[in-house]
Design a protein around this motif. Sequence first.
Motif, PDB file in Angstrom:
ATOM      1  N   THR A  11       1.219  -1.162  -0.322  1.00 39.96           N
ATOM      2  CA  THR A  11      -0.619  -0.153   0.511  1.00 39.96           C
ATOM      3  C   THR A  11       0.906   1.307  -0.100  1.00 39.96           C
ATOM      4  OG1 THR A  11      -1.860  -1.038   0.989  1.00 39.96           O
ATOM      5  CG2 THR A  11      -1.400   1.240   1.283  1.00 39.96           C
ATOM      6  N   LYS A  12       0.362   2.212  -1.238  1.00 44.31           N
ATOM      7  CA  LYS A  12       1.607   2.909  -0.570  1.00 44.31           C
ATOM      8  C   LYS A  12       0.132   3.975  -0.616  1.00 44.31           C
ATOM      9  CE  LYS A  12       4.279   6.155  -3.816  1.00 44.31           C
ATOM     10  NZ  LYS A  12       4.473   6.525  -5.179  1.00 44.31           N
ATOM     11  N   PHE A  13       0.741   5.054   0.102  1.00 49.63           N
ATOM     12  CA  PHE A  13      -0.369   6.817   0.591  1.00 49.63           C
ATOM     13  C   PHE A  13       0.580   7.739  -0.557  1.00 49.63           C
ATOM     14  CE2 PHE A  13       0.170  11.596   1.518  1.00 49.63           C
ATOM     15  CZ  PHE A  13      -1.487  11.487   2.135  1.00 49.63           C
ATOM     16  N   GLU A  14      -1.133   8.176  -1.899  1.00 51.97           N
ATOM     17  CA  GLU A  14      -0.538   9.000  -2.421  1.00 51.97           C
ATOM     18  C   GLU A  14      -1.811  11.118  -2.092  1.00 51.97           C
ATOM     19  OE1 GLU A  14      -2.942   8.222  -5.932  1.00 51.97           O
ATOM     20  OE2 GLU A  14      -2.228   6.521  -6.290  1.00 51.97           O
ATOM     21  N   GLU A  15      -2.893  10.497  -1.583  1.00 54.14           N
ATOM     22  CA  GLU A  15      -2.616  12.504  -1.200  1.00 54.14           C
ATOM     23  C   GLU A  15      -3.641  12.102  -0.405  1.00 54.14           C
ATOM     24  OE1 GLU A  15      -5.982  13.630  -4.644  1.00 54.14           O
ATOM     25  OE2 GLU A  15      -3.947  13.923  -5.001  1.00 54.14           O
ATOM     26  N   CYS A  16      -4.369  13.108   0.189  1.00 57.26           N
ATOM     27  CA  CYS A  16      -5.378  14.170   0.814  1.00 57.26           C
ATOM     28  C   CYS A  16      -6.339  14.560   0.789  1.00 57.26           C
ATOM     29  CB  CYS A  16      -5.003  13.895   2.534  1.00 57.26           C
ATOM     30  SG  CYS A  16      -6.437  13.979   3.580  1.00 57.26           S
ATOM     31  N   THR A  17      -7.522  14.752   0.373  1.00 61.87           N
ATOM     32  CA  THR A  17      -8.002  15.523   0.116  1.00 61.87           C
ATOM     33  C   THR A  17      -9.179  16.227   1.781  1.00 61.87           C
ATOM     34  OG1 THR A  17      -8.474  14.842  -2.219  1.00 61.87           O
ATOM     35  CG2 THR A  17     -10.101  16.410  -1.445  1.00 61.87           C
TER      36      THR A  17
END
Length: 191
Positions: free
Chosen positions: A57-63
């Motif tokens: 799992t890889k974090f991309e972004e938080c909106t």
Amino acid sequence: MALAKLSKAHVAELLKDDGVVGYGTIRRLRGLVSLNMEVKETTELFHADNVVDDKYTKFEECTVTLVIKEMPLEDYRYLYNKTVDTDGLTVDKTDDEQSWKAFGFEGGIGKNDKRMVWLTKGYFEPISEEFKTEAGGVEVITQELQGTFIARATDNVWRKRADSTDTNMTPEKVETFFDTVAGIAPTPVTP
């Protein structure tokens, strides 16, 4: 546990993220009505021997979507790096460049406890405005602000948070949480 009592929205300019992290002056934003955060991650399943053997799992972004009462021009200028001309008017240019910002807020958890959050690196989309004529009665118009937050390049940190009930959170740490950006003291910016 109920999440409620949203308050104490703060923002600070990210000045450095090149092996050393530095933030500018922390500024309070007023009029926050609601906040929604959505975290986006990519997950890849690894197959071996005809079964799922592992997961990556890889974090991309938080909106972040904020509903605010209204944005004062002073806050608008700070968030979007706008200037004021000699006549005192806020100037929007086609080549304006927004700087990275950190965004912090406090929410209530349970009956009297708090959750304090800093998102460490992000930017806000241009804000829309709506004006209407009075048509009798009372109508409240709010504004929506959308931000996208990513991890800092220096240390891969995208969020730091604490609950007031955590054993390492003293009353003094809770009281002074927004004096720093997640433990990093602001660097005064000279014009």
